[in-house]
Write an enzyme that holds these catalytic residues in place. Structure first.
Site, short mmCIF file in Angstrom:
data_model
loop_
_atom_site.label_atom_id
_atom_site.label_comp_id
_atom_site.label_asym_id
_atom_site.label_seq_id
_atom_site.Cartn_x
_atom_site.Cartn_y
_atom_site.Cartn_z
N LYS A 196 0.83 -1.22 0.00
CA LYS A 196 0.00 0.00 0.00
C LYS A 196 0.86 1.26 0.00
CE LYS A 196 -2.01 -1.07 3.91
NZ LYS A 196 -1.32 -2.34 4.23
N ARG B 35 -0.45 -8.85 13.24
CA ARG B 35 -1.00 -7.83 12.33
C ARG B 35 -1.85 -8.49 11.25
NH1 ARG B 35 4.35 -4.99 10.64
NH2 ARG B 35 3.08 -3.96 9.06
N ARG C 155 11.44 -1.53 10.83
CA ARG C 155 10.36 -1.19 11.77
C ARG C 155 10.25 -2.24 12.87
NH1 ARG C 155 5.18 0.47 8.18
NH2 ARG C 155 4.15 -0.80 9.75
N ARG D 2 -9.67 1.26 8.38
CA ARG D 2 -9.22 -0.09 8.68
C ARG D 2 -10.24 -0.86 9.51
NH1 ARG D 2 -3.40 0.48 8.50
NH2 ARG D 2 -2.31 -1.34 9.24
N ARG E 37 11.89 -5.59 4.69
CA ARG E 37 11.64 -4.16 4.47
C ARG E 37 12.62 -3.28 5.25
NH1 ARG E 37 5.86 -1.59 5.40
NH2 ARG E 37 5.98 -2.67 7.39
P1 AP5 Z 1 4.88 -1.55 1.80
O1 AP5 Z 1 4.59 -0.71 0.61
O2 AP5 Z 1 5.58 -0.93 2.96
O3 AP5 Z 1 3.56 -2.31 2.28
P2 AP5 Z 1 2.33 -1.74 3.11
O4 AP5 Z 1 1.12 -2.44 2.59
O5 AP5 Z 1 2.31 -0.25 3.12
O6 AP5 Z 1 2.72 -2.33 4.52
P3 AP5 Z 1 2.61 -1.73 5.98
O7 AP5 Z 1 3.32 -2.71 6.86
O8 AP5 Z 1 3.10 -0.31 6.04
O9 AP5 Z 1 1.10 -1.79 6.22
P4 AP5 Z 1 0.43 -1.82 7.55
O10 AP5 Z 1 -0.96 -1.59 7.09
O11 AP5 Z 1 0.63 -3.01 8.39
O12 AP5 Z 1 1.18 -0.67 8.37
P5 AP5 Z 1 0.76 0.82 8.77
O13 AP5 Z 1 1.97 1.63 8.78
O14 AP5 Z 1 -0.42 1.26 7.99
O15 AP5 Z 1 5.74 -2.81 1.29
C1 AP5 Z 1 6.28 -3.77 2.19
C2 AP5 Z 1 7.66 -4.26 1.70
O16 AP5 Z 1 7.48 -4.98 0.47
C3 AP5 Z 1 8.67 -3.13 1.37
O17 AP5 Z 1 9.95 -3.56 1.72
C4 AP5 Z 1 8.55 -2.95 -0.15
O18 AP5 Z 1 9.77 -2.50 -0.71
C5 AP5 Z 1 8.21 -4.37 -0.59
N1 AP5 Z 1 7.32 -4.40 -1.77
C6 AP5 Z 1 6.26 -3.60 -2.01
N2 AP5 Z 1 5.66 -3.94 -3.17
C7 AP5 Z 1 6.38 -4.99 -3.66
C8 AP5 Z 1 6.24 -5.80 -4.85
N3 AP5 Z 1 5.26 -5.58 -5.76
N4 AP5 Z 1 7.12 -6.80 -5.02
C9 AP5 Z 1 8.13 -7.03 -4.11
N5 AP5 Z 1 8.30 -6.30 -2.99
C10 AP5 Z 1 7.42 -5.29 -2.77
O19 AP5 Z 1 0.22 0.59 10.27
C11 AP5 Z 1 1.10 0.27 11.31
C12 AP5 Z 1 0.33 0.25 12.62
O20 AP5 Z 1 -0.25 1.56 12.88
C13 AP5 Z 1 -0.86 -0.71 12.68
O21 AP5 Z 1 -0.46 -2.02 13.04
C14 AP5 Z 1 -1.74 -0.03 13.75
O22 AP5 Z 1 -1.23 -0.29 15.06
C15 AP5 Z 1 -1.53 1.45 13.46
N6 AP5 Z 1 -2.54 1.97 12.51
C16 AP5 Z 1 -2.30 2.47 11.26
N7 AP5 Z 1 -3.44 2.83 10.68
C17 AP5 Z 1 -4.45 2.55 11.55
C18 AP5 Z 1 -5.86 2.69 11.49
N8 AP5 Z 1 -6.49 3.19 10.41
N9 AP5 Z 1 -6.58 2.30 12.58
C19 AP5 Z 1 -5.98 1.82 13.69
N10 AP5 Z 1 -4.65 1.65 13.80
C20 AP5 Z 1 -3.88 2.01 12.73
#
Ligand code: AP5
Ligand code: ZN
Length: 212
Positions: A9, A167, A156, A84, A123
């Site tokens: 994402k 997660r 991270r 979410r 990552r």
């Molecule tokens: P990346 O692009 O970082 O993936 P992502 O889907 O953004 O993953 P996240 O881990 O950031 O999502 P998340 O939803 O768990 O975390 P968030 O920060 O929102 O890609 C991942 C890796 O793969 C990278 O190394 C990239 O280079 C690689 N990659 C990407 N595309 C690729 C491809 N096509 N092929 C190969 N490799 C690839 O949330 C973190 C925490 O915050 C949550 O756990 C929660 O505690 C809190 N939080 C955030 N939002 C909310 C909400 N709305 N409500 C409540 N709590 C929340």
């Protein structure tokens, strides 16, 4: 942008944001920024993020809604990691309706659980500009160093395997119901995220352009 942790994402939202000239609003990035600055919001969020649990809805909803009122969102925004939960989706719909606005498209990045674990384990993120790398799939030219700004790359703390498993569990339990919600609203677009970044991005751009 909807999808499991590690589905891509953030990677895709950033490219789309550059292409469309719209801000990328990532709830996770806002929490991490607050934590870096030691704000009360950051310290509260940390208690949940460290376990891979969701930050409570009221806190998250207020934070994102406030962000959406800023002038740079006037033409729209790319939401990454929000909503979410069904409560977040419902609050967002109601707030947008009040402003005479709406959600254009909800791309769902579909990736296998195995790929998610592999992606998150490798990552690396730039401490300075948040650019994303992967030690195998998109490594930086110099190990540990950001290609774009020379910043230090870090892993991270919630990418540790036990936290990643939680997660994923939380995603299936609390976020996956949004797939049906947005399908019923006619805005869901399924995208195969198990392909190279450029191919996924090309499909995303088609999906977003089809919205008008
Ligand atoms: P990346 O692009 O970082 O993936 P992502 O889907 O953004 O993953 P996240 O881990 O950031 O999502 P998340 O939803 O768990 O975390 P968030 O920060 O929102 O890609 C991942 C890796 O793969 C990278 O190394 C990239 O280079 C690689 N990659 C990407 N595309 C690729 C491809 N096509 N092929 C190969 N490799 C690839 O949330 C973190 C925490 O915050 C949550 O756990 C929660 O505690 C809190 N939080 C955030 N939002 C909310 C909400 N709305 N409500 C409540 N709590 C929340
Ligand atoms: Zn950087």
């Amino acid at each position: 942008m909807l999808g499991a942790p590690g589905a891509g994402k953030g990677t895709q939202a950033r490219l789309l944001s550059e292409m469309l000239g719209l801000p990328q609003i990532s709830s996770g990035d806002i929490f991490r920024e607050n934590l870096k600055n030691g704000t009360p919001l950051g310290l509260l969020a940390q208690q949940y993020m460290d376990r891979g649990a969701l930050v409570p809805d009221d806190v998250t909803i207020n934070m994102v809604m406030e962000r959406l009122t800023r002038p740079d969102c006037g033409r729209g925004a790319i939401l990454d990691g929000f909503p979410r939960t069904l409560a977040q989706a419902d609050s967002l719909d109601r707030a947008l309706l009040d402003q005479g606005s709406r959600i254009g498209r909800v791309p769902l990045l579909e990736v296998s659980d195995e790929a998610v674990v592999e992606r998150l384990a490798g990552r690396r993120v730039c401490r300075n500009c948040q650019a994303m790398y992967h030690v195998v799939f998109s490594p930086p030219a110099v190990e540990g160093c950001c290609d774009k700004c020379g910043g230090e790359l870090y892993q991270r703390s919630d990418d540790e395997p036990d936290t990643v498993r939680n997660r994923l569990f939380v995603y299936y339990k609390q976020t996956a119901p949004l797939v049906g919600y947005y399908f019923a609203h006619g805005v869901l677009v399924r995208i195969d995220g198990d392909r190279p970044v450029e191919e996924v991005q090309a499909d995303l751009q088609v999906a977003v352009r089809a919205e008008a």
